[in-house]
Scaffold this active site. Sequence first.
Site, PDB file in Angstrom:
ATOM      1  N   GLY A  91       0.830  -1.197   0.000  1.00 58.15           N
ATOM      2  CA  GLY A  91       0.000   0.000   0.000  1.00 58.15           C
ATOM      3  C   GLY A  91       0.863   1.244   0.000  1.00 58.15           C
ATOM      4  O   GLY A  91       2.050   1.202  -0.320  1.00 58.15           O
ATOM      5  N   ARG A  92       0.284   2.375   0.381  1.00 57.80           N
ATOM      6  CA  ARG A  92       1.059   3.617   0.443  1.00 57.80           C
ATOM      7  C   ARG A  92       1.781   3.798   1.769  1.00 57.80           C
ATOM      8  O   ARG A  92       2.701   4.609   1.879  1.00 57.80           O
ATOM      9  CB  ARG A  92       0.151   4.823   0.181  1.00 57.80           C
ATOM     10  CG  ARG A  92      -0.010   5.078  -1.305  1.00 57.80           C
ATOM     11  CD  ARG A  92      -0.490   6.471  -1.603  1.00 57.80           C
ATOM     12  NE  ARG A  92      -1.882   6.649  -1.235  1.00 57.80           N
ATOM     13  CZ  ARG A  92      -2.328   7.624  -0.446  1.00 57.80           C
ATOM     14  NH1 ARG A  92      -1.492   8.475   0.099  1.00 57.80           N
ATOM     15  NH2 ARG A  92      -3.609   7.729  -0.197  1.00 57.80           N
ATOM     16  N   GLU A  95       5.862   3.933   2.265  1.00 52.67           N
ATOM     17  CA  GLU A  95       6.687   5.073   1.860  1.00 52.67           C
ATOM     18  C   GLU A  95       6.978   6.017   3.035  1.00 52.67           C
ATOM     19  O   GLU A  95       8.008   6.694   3.043  1.00 52.67           O
ATOM     20  CB  GLU A  95       6.047   5.838   0.700  1.00 52.67           C
ATOM     21  CG  GLU A  95       4.794   6.610   1.052  1.00 52.67           C
ATOM     22  CD  GLU A  95       4.144   7.261  -0.163  1.00 52.67           C
ATOM     23  OE1 GLU A  95       3.469   8.287   0.020  1.00 52.67           O
ATOM     24  OE2 GLU A  95       4.298   6.748  -1.286  1.00 52.67           O
ATOM     25  N   CYS A 121       4.147  -6.351  -2.365  1.00 55.12           N
ATOM     26  CA  CYS A 121       3.781  -5.108  -3.007  1.00 55.12           C
ATOM     27  C   CYS A 121       4.802  -4.004  -2.705  1.00 55.12           C
ATOM     28  O   CYS A 121       5.958  -4.116  -3.078  1.00 55.12           O
ATOM     29  CB  CYS A 121       2.362  -4.719  -2.595  1.00 55.12           C
ATOM     30  SG  CYS A 121       1.568  -3.539  -3.705  1.00 55.12           S
ATOM     31  N   HIS A 122       4.416  -2.939  -1.994  1.00 57.22           N
ATOM     32  CA  HIS A 122       5.337  -1.871  -1.641  1.00 57.22           C
ATOM     33  C   HIS A 122       6.037  -2.105  -0.298  1.00 57.22           C
ATOM     34  O   HIS A 122       6.893  -1.314   0.093  1.00 57.22           O
ATOM     35  CB  HIS A 122       4.596  -0.532  -1.589  1.00 57.22           C
ATOM     36  CG  HIS A 122       4.200  -0.005  -2.933  1.00 57.22           C
ATOM     37  ND1 HIS A 122       3.189  -0.572  -3.691  1.00 57.22           N
ATOM     38  CD2 HIS A 122       4.685   1.016  -3.681  1.00 57.22           C
ATOM     39  CE1 HIS A 122       3.058   0.104  -4.821  1.00 57.22           C
ATOM     40  NE2 HIS A 122       3.952   1.060  -4.849  1.00 57.22           N
ATOM     41  N   TYR A 141       5.805  -5.273  -5.907  1.00 57.88           N
ATOM     42  CA  TYR A 141       5.096  -4.588  -6.983  1.00 57.88           C
ATOM     43  C   TYR A 141       6.153  -4.145  -7.993  1.00 57.88           C
ATOM     44  O   TYR A 141       7.207  -3.631  -7.605  1.00 57.88           O
ATOM     45  CB  TYR A 141       4.324  -3.391  -6.423  1.00 57.88           C
ATOM     46  CG  TYR A 141       3.449  -2.713  -7.444  1.00 57.88           C
ATOM     47  CD1 TYR A 141       2.343  -3.362  -7.980  1.00 57.88           C
ATOM     48  CD2 TYR A 141       3.748  -1.435  -7.886  1.00 57.88           C
ATOM     49  CE1 TYR A 141       1.545  -2.753  -8.929  1.00 57.88           C
ATOM     50  CE2 TYR A 141       2.951  -0.808  -8.831  1.00 57.88           C
ATOM     51  CZ  TYR A 141       1.856  -1.475  -9.359  1.00 57.88           C
ATOM     52  OH  TYR A 141       1.077  -0.870 -10.303  1.00 57.88           O
TER      53      TYR A 141
END
Length: 200
Positions: A91-92, A95, A121-122, A141
């Site tokens: 997801g975000r 970060e 993913c992330h 990802y």
Amino acid sequence: MRSMGKRILLIAGDFTEDYETMVPFQALRAVGHEVDAVCPDREAGETVKTAVHDFRGDQTYLEERGHDFALTATMADVDPADYDALVVPGGRAPEYLRTHEIVLETVRHFFEAEKPVATLCHGPQVLAAAGVLDGYELTSYPAVRPECEAAGCTWVDEVTTDGNLVTARDWSDNAEWIAQFLDVLGDRIEHEGAAASADD
């Protein structure tokens, strides 16, 4: 299924990917593991917002608002040494989670102790920032591939287990990713009647 009943830590944050957070959290608990979900600067009982990432043929994913995901422990009070394994969803959230030293220190503990770690993913963005990926083979990802390779790993395009690390590309890999993680955790799946049908 036979489960060893391990303690697992899951690190999330606002706009963690919904399926990559809630599905492993529920699946691991369903087979007998104790899972604590934490987020830096949040307390047990508070929630983080999730995001649903969908793949519809665009150049990148479509993001929509997901659910409120309840945290079960307070990260500041957690000792990673008390846990047997770690899950870092995508997801975000990764970060900015990677900017929290408490997150990086926690990740380093699991790698230094060679405990099972699952991410997708992330999520590998957090592992790259912690400096623990050198020499590993993993996936993520595809857009995160440059960060993974810059961190010293070999990137592949499939669910991968390398030693203690289990990685997947995104939530569409959940079934295989969770199955491989359960194998690393030492769980064994037994199907009733399998032996009898094999003898027929």
